[in-house]
Write a protein that holds these residues in place. Structure first.
Motif: not given
Length: 1323
Positions: A695-716
């Protein structure tokens, strides 16, 4: 790109041509969602025997298709059969079993005013009833009052009249005998027929309408809910003439309240012809029409109706209602009984609702300015969606209500659009352009444009940082510039808080503990906000259905066909009378079964729900009570009343207004599984190795409180049931994006993504994540906006508590109250938009008590006050103040509520005497009394102040309705307690120091906005002193000079105002402050929290012992309701902001004192109302007619309720034509209200602008003066013609049966020279 559907199986060969495809379609404003379900051959890799196909397409795309639903069906047929279905040919229906549709056709027609031309047929004297409505204005701070246009083009007034025999406020025992000459209506009430129409005249009137080209009419006559004969005959005549659509209000909505019924009938006549045309055109796109397929449409009540029974009136919430059905059937468990909040976030707005095992229906709602009297699901809408625009105004970050729409859309849509919520999600990485449909750009093949969003956010961040730095430079505090990511995230936080407000209103404000709910999230944009919204509310579980982006369409497949029958009753619930009511319910149930039987339902496929619409005698608040097994409706009503309102009225009769039966026919072949059962049965499989999972597609940077976090993207579609994905993560479906925030995990089931809050290390006592925000001198614009929402929400919920728990008509129905939050020094922090005259004065009341009880305030104390010298306005307005303490016994803030009580004694019923000269004549006065002392209720002291002390004065009485006043005081205490609870929760969440700091920051923000307004005014007018002067009807003068300094400070100097009068139009200083803060807030012309900061740049000079600063013993009852209006006219004229409005509230009181007959004492009663008038025009707007202006915004009693409750006949309530001042922009017209009295009683009028007319501005003409008339029989000739007497502005008279009081309210002033004058000047 988005995942591609892998199931390519076609409709099973054995099912071809056998009507096996089930289709559900939700036609929304932007997209049309289609779901097709059909049988397929199972395979080893795909064992399912049914295939579900989802299609999403634009609702409007005329270049490619004419009708989106039909195009969706065409595509479904091609996918399911593998055969071509050309666009230009009728669709083959041989494979279609059923079509279920929810549509916005009616809603769009209503919003855009594109319905069928129609006419309203109504009783003579009420031609303008829908223009006046309940006489309140939608937004109290808009000087340019905007009310939606009425739906009809023409009005026909029928010279007919019926009225009810007897009245419910009569304290004497009612007779069961039929009154002489009366007929019995279907509600059981007796009707007096005063005038029967001349049917030949009626035919000519209707023929004239028909000849004008109108083919649709709505008929709504007074009391037709119970007496239908006149409407029935008009319907027959209209059919004879040839009208194609005729709506009779007595058939459509047989419920009392003529305004709501007329609105509903007109809406039906306006919308249903368009619905029929749409349905007919839709059917013409099929080869056999709807001959061999079942077609049902979703109604606003959450039930389906067959296509032939579908009407415009019941289609208003068609789409949203299907969504409620969808989440209720998929997220609620009858065994777990966890209530669910529905969160449907779309492009332009968000719909929220609640389900606890049964649908919550409301029976009177307002949509696009039209009051709809029909069962609808209780759905609250807030203007915050993916397309909501982002602004920085007055130091606040604002989201909406303006929307970017579909065209041009948000900035990232490549059409040059403005910044919107979607842009913020894209910039922060929460939306992935590479996985979003590539449908943008000139050739509609480009992805979302993140650079356009980044560029615009850069500019907006620069504006915010520049504005905040300038503010902090002036205050010597340090402000740290925000990055574009911080700004974007801040706007999302503000949007989330805006969406939380209606959720709190649905839950906390109704006594439900919000943390005990789960959240069902759906809609195109909801998945990106679900975790944040739930965290704000303290909700620990979220359900996101696999079909969340098309859940309304899915809900159509789960819905039931509904048929309802209803009858009016007007009966008292008694042991002897209940059998008759139950028998009538059984009769309605039989009618329902018969109706569903004609649609093919029988036996166990039909379910019935019986209801009685019940209320306490003397109130207007009814509850639809469901049947219990033992038919004990009364106990059920009392239980529901206690739960909803917090009290019961023991000893009061229970009235049954309506009987209702709702029948449901079950057709659904889809049986939703128990999601909780599946959760218990699944083995949790935490996903640890992201990169290797299919289901894994890629790692992407996503901004949350405090800064960017490395975030995985999945296909449902590649995540199997049982898999648990820990946040942060993004889960993609073909049509939606779900953001799993840090601290949450997502468990996959066969039908849902179930998000659970797992981070408990920083959880506050409220169940919400604690904030890291620190109280500093520097203000954060993000939290400034968040706290503005939270503070206002607290004041609003206090108001809802007061409205719910009060018993009097004034507070519960006319909404004559205000609630507010204050800082520890008594400065106003937030005041819900209730009654403007209360706004500035309540702070004076709090500060007075803070000084009066210095050193003697303790936890559990509650103070009551109403004296003008104690910050009061007039005596009926009683303020209840509660201090709140910290653990060290220090006051940390105050909450207060002010309500207009129906009678607090004095020389006349209603405590609004027009002839009072001294304060004691106006009733009980109180400088400050602890009505709760350290938690103990002090009823003896209350009784002394309200009952005993006023009666010591000559000619005066104590309160004439002590029981209701006491109950309403308790309601005010409850409202304050609600406010305290909510602020304490806020303090737990953020910390007391932070809350207090932002109370001060919010006030400084308002100060800055008002100071900017004053500086701009100085620039326009130079350094000249602004001035204005006007007169009260007795010749008293109000003078004002406004001197504005370069720094934006202003002195409001009322020197030259007339001395205190020996009358009751004196106004205490608190009223002047209310008028100033109200006018300043109106002139800011953008969203701004109204608080003490608005007055910070202002100094006020009021000479003592003048009209505006009278002595302690001066009468003031008219100052609050009359002089306050004149003050607004004077202030706005000084600023050249608007012409004068009617300058009056047109106060009318009447009543009967306690009487004694045959040794029995009967309680008296009183009635009080204020009457609308003309609104003043301005530089860019026309004056509005028949509306409340400036310092009041109370509602007026519906004419049918008015006549049912009191011994009167309302002969006319209409606009007073041509009474608005002429001008480039004309002033609004006043009203005419003609009341005939059927019993002898006292009537009082307290009015103004009967001598000096409302002045125009900048060359505009004056509005017409008001007139008060008494039409009476001469004592020497009691049967002769009525004598007409002018009562002047203020008077009390004793009327006899047959006498009329006619109030003609003033018009509003015009603005600018009329066009003819301008033309003459040019010549």
């Amino acid at each position: 790109m988005m995942p591609v559907e892998t199931d390519k199986r076609l409709l099973a060969s054995t099912c071809r041509g056998k009507h096996r495809i089930r289709i559900c379609i939700d036609r929304g404003g932007t997209f049309t969602d289609c779901i097709g379900v059909f049988p397929v051959e199972p395979t080893k890799t795909q064992p399912e025997s049914e295939r579900v196909v989802v299609i999403k397409l634009l609702s409007e795309d005329p270049a490619h298709y004419l009708d989106a639903p039909r195009e969706g069906i065409r595509r479904l047929l091609e996918i399911s059969t593998g055969q071509s279905h050309p666009c230009d040919q009728p669709l083959d229906t041989s494979n279609i079993k059923s079509i279920r549709m929810g549509t916005t056709v009616a809603t769009n027609a209503l919003l855009e005013r594109k319905g069928e031309p129609c006419a309203l047929v109504t009783t003579k004297g009420f031609c303008d009833l829908l223009k006046i409505g309940n006489q309140s204005r939608p937004r109290i701070f808009d000087l340019s009052i905007a009310k939606p246009d009425v739906l009809y083009q023409r009005v026909v007034q029928i010279d007919e009249r019926v009225t009810l025999a007897g009245y419910t406020m009569d304290p004497r025992p009612s007779s069961e005998k039929k009154p002489i000459g009366a007929v019995q209506g279907r509600s059981g009430e007796y009707i007096n027929i005063l005038r029967t129409p001349d049917w030949n005249t009626v035919r000519k009137q209707l023929q004239g309408i028909y000849d004008s080209g109108i083919r649709s009419i709505a008929v709504c006559l007074m009391h037709a809910y119970t007496f239908t004969a006149h409407e029935d005959e008009i319907g027959k005549i209209a059919r004879d003439i040839g009208f194609s659509h005729i709506t009779l209000s007595s058939e459509l909505s047989p419920m009392i309240k003529v305004v709501a019924r007329a609105h509903s009938a007109t809406a039906d006549a306006y919308l249903t012809p368009g619905i029929r045309k749409y349905v007919d055109g839709f059917a013409n796109g099929f080869d056999a029409g709807f001959k061999n397929i079942r077609v049902d449409f979703m109604q606003s009540d959450g039930g389906l109706a067959p296509v032939e029974a579908f009407s415009g009136l019941r289609a208003i919430l068609s789409g949203p209602a299907a969504g409620v059905v969808g989440y209720s059937m998929t997220s609620f468990s009858p065994s777990e009984q966890v209530p669910v909040i529905g969160f449907d976030m779309g492009g332009t707005s968000t719909d929220v609702s609640r389900f606890d095992g049964r649908f919550d229906h409301v029976f009177e709602t307002t949509t696009a300015g039209v009051t709809i009297q029909a069962p609808q699901l209780d759905i609250n809408t807030v203007a915050a969606g993916g397309g909501s625009r982002l602004f920085f105004r007055n130091g606040l970050m604002e989201v909406g209500p303006e929307s970017a729409g579909a065209h041009p859309g948000p900035a990232c849509y490549r059409k040059g659009g403005p910044l919107a919520v979607t842009d913020a999600n894209l910039l922060l990485g929460r939306l992935r352009a590479e996985h979003f449909p590539h449908i943008f750009g000139e050739n509609e093949d480009q992805p979302l444009d993140i650079e356009a969003a980044r560029t615009q956010f850069g500019k907006l961040a620069g504006d915010i940082n520049q504005g905040m730095c300038a503010k902090h430079t002036a205050s010597s505090n340090v402000y740290k510039d925000k990055s574009i990511e911080e700004v974007a995230l801040g706007f999302l936080q503000v949007a989330n808080e805006a969406m939380c407000r209606p959720i709190r209103a649905l839950t906390e404000a109704k006594g439900h503990e919000i943390q005990r709910h789960s959240l069902a999230c759906f809609g195109g944009a909801g998945g990106q906000h679900a975790c944040a919204v739930a965290a704000n509310l303290g909700i620990r579980r979220i359900f996101v259905h696999r079909l969340a982006s098309v859940l309304s369409a899915h809900g159509l497949g789960l819905a039931e066909v509904v048929h309802e029958e209803q009858l009016p009753a007007a009966s008292v619930w008694t042991p002897t009378g209940q059998q008759s009511l139950l028998s009538r319910l059984d009769g309605l149930a039989t009618d329902c079964r018969t109706a569903l039987g004609r649609q093919g339902f029988a036996g166990d496929c039909i379910k019935l729900q019986k209801f009685l619409n019940m209320r306490y005698d003397g109130t207007d608040t009814s509850i639809m009570v469901p049947e219990l097994t033992d038919n004990d409706f009364a106990s059920c009503f009392e239980d529901m009343h206690q739960r909803e309102f917090g009290f019961t009225l023991r000893g009061r009769d229970i009235i049954v207004d309506d009987l209702r039966v709702r029948s449901m026919g079950t057709l659904s072949e889809t049986h939703p599984g128990e999601v909780y059962d599946e959760l218990r049965s699944l083995d949790r499989q935490p996903l640890n190795q992201f990169d290797t999972h299919p289901a894994f597609l890629e790692w992407v940077p996503v901004y949350f409180q405090g800064g960017y976090r490395k975030t995985p993207v999945f296909r449902l579609d590649k995540l199997t049931p049982g898999v648990v994905v820990a946040g942060p993560a993004i889960v993609l479906d073909r049509n939606s994006t779900v953001l799993v925030e840090p601290g949450w995990d997502a468990m996959i089931t066969s039908t849902q993504i179930v998000l659970d809050y797992i981070c408990v290390d920083k959880l506050s006592q409220s169940g919400k994540p604690q904030s890291d925000l620190i109280a500093t001198a520097a203000v954060d614009p993000i939290y400034l906006s968040v706290f503005a929402h939270r503070f206002m929400s607290i004041a609003e919920q206090m108001g809802r508590t007061l409205e719910k728990t009060s018993v009097s008509t004034n507070i519960k129905e006319r909404l004559d109250f205000s609630c507010a939050l204050f800082d520890r020094e008594g400065n106003l922090v937030a005041n819900a938009p209730h009654i403007p005259v209360h706004l500035g004065s309540m702070s004076h009341a709090v500060k007075f008590q803070l000084q009066r009880f210095a050193g003697d305030l303790h936890d559990g104390d509650v103070i009551m006050a109403n004296h003008p010298q104690a910050g009061g306005s007039h005596l009926p307005d009683i303020t209840v103040i509660t201090p709140v303490f910290d653990d060290n016994a220090n006051v940390i803030f105050f909450v207060a509520s002010r309500g207009h009580h129906a009678d607090i004694g004095g020389i006349s019923p209603g405590s609004m005497p027009p002839t009072s000269r001294e304060l004691f004549q106006e009733g009980a006065s109180c400088m400050g009394l602890k009505i709760v002392r350290c938690g103990a209720f002090q009823e003896n002291d209350i009784r002394r102040v309200l009952l005993e002390e006023p009666a010591k004065y000559p000619g005066c009485s104590g309160t004439r309705n002590y029981r209701d006043v006491l109950s309403d005081l308790k309601a005010q205490i409850a409202a304050n307690h609600r406010g305290i609870t909510l602020v304490r929760q806020l303090c737990i969440e953020y910390g007391l120091n932070v809350v207090q700091a932002y109370m001060a920051h919010i006030q400084r923000t308002a100060e800055t906005a008002v100071r900017s307004l004053l500086k701009d005014t100085r620039k326009r007018h130079g350094s000249q002193v602004l001035s204005s002067c006007d007169f009260m009807d007795d010749g008293s003068k109000i003078c004002l000079k406004v001197d504005i300094g370069e720094n934006g400070n202003a002195v409001f100097d009322f020197t030259g105002t007339s001395p205190e009068v020996y009358g009751n139009i004196n106004a205490p200083p608190s009223v002047t402050f209310s008028a100033i803060i109200y006018c300043l807030r109106c002139m800011v012309q953008s969203e701004l929290p109204l608080n003490q900061g608005c007055l910070a740049p202002v100094s006020v000079v009021i000479p003592e012992f003048t009209l505006l600063s009278p002595s302690a013993s001066a009468a003031v009852v008219g100052g609050n309701v009359l002089t306050s209006q004149r003050l607004c006219d004077v202030i706005l004229a000084a600023f050249s902001a608007a012409a004068a409005s009617q300058g009056c509230m047109n106060n009318l009181t009447f009543g009967i004192p306690a009487i004694e007959e045959d040794g029995v004492r009967y309680e008296g009663w009183g009635y009080y109302e204020t009457i609308a008038g003309g609104h003043g025009a301005g530089p860019t707007w026309e004056g509005q007619s028949g509306v409340h202006t400036h310092m009041t915004n109370t509602r007026i009693t519906d004419p049918e309720i008015f006549e049912r409750r009191y011994p009167i006949i309302l002969h006319q309530f209409s606009l007073r034509k041509d009474t608005g001042g002429a001008g480039m922009h004309s002033g609004g017209d006043g009203c005419i209200r003609d009341i005939e009295f059927l019993e002898a009683m006292s009537v009082s009028l307290l009015t103004e602008r009967r001598v000096f007319s409302p002045p125009g501005l900048d060359g505009g003409g004056n509005g017409a003066c008001g007139v008060n008339l008494w039409k009476r029989h001469r004592p020497e000739d009691p049967k002769g013609e009525l004598q007409v007497l002018n009562l002047g502005a203020k008077n009390t008279v004793f009327v006899h049966p047959g006498d009329h009081i006619v109030i003609m309210s003033p018009g509003g002033g015009g603005y600018g020279q009329p066009a003819k004058c301008l033309a003459t000047t040019e010549i």
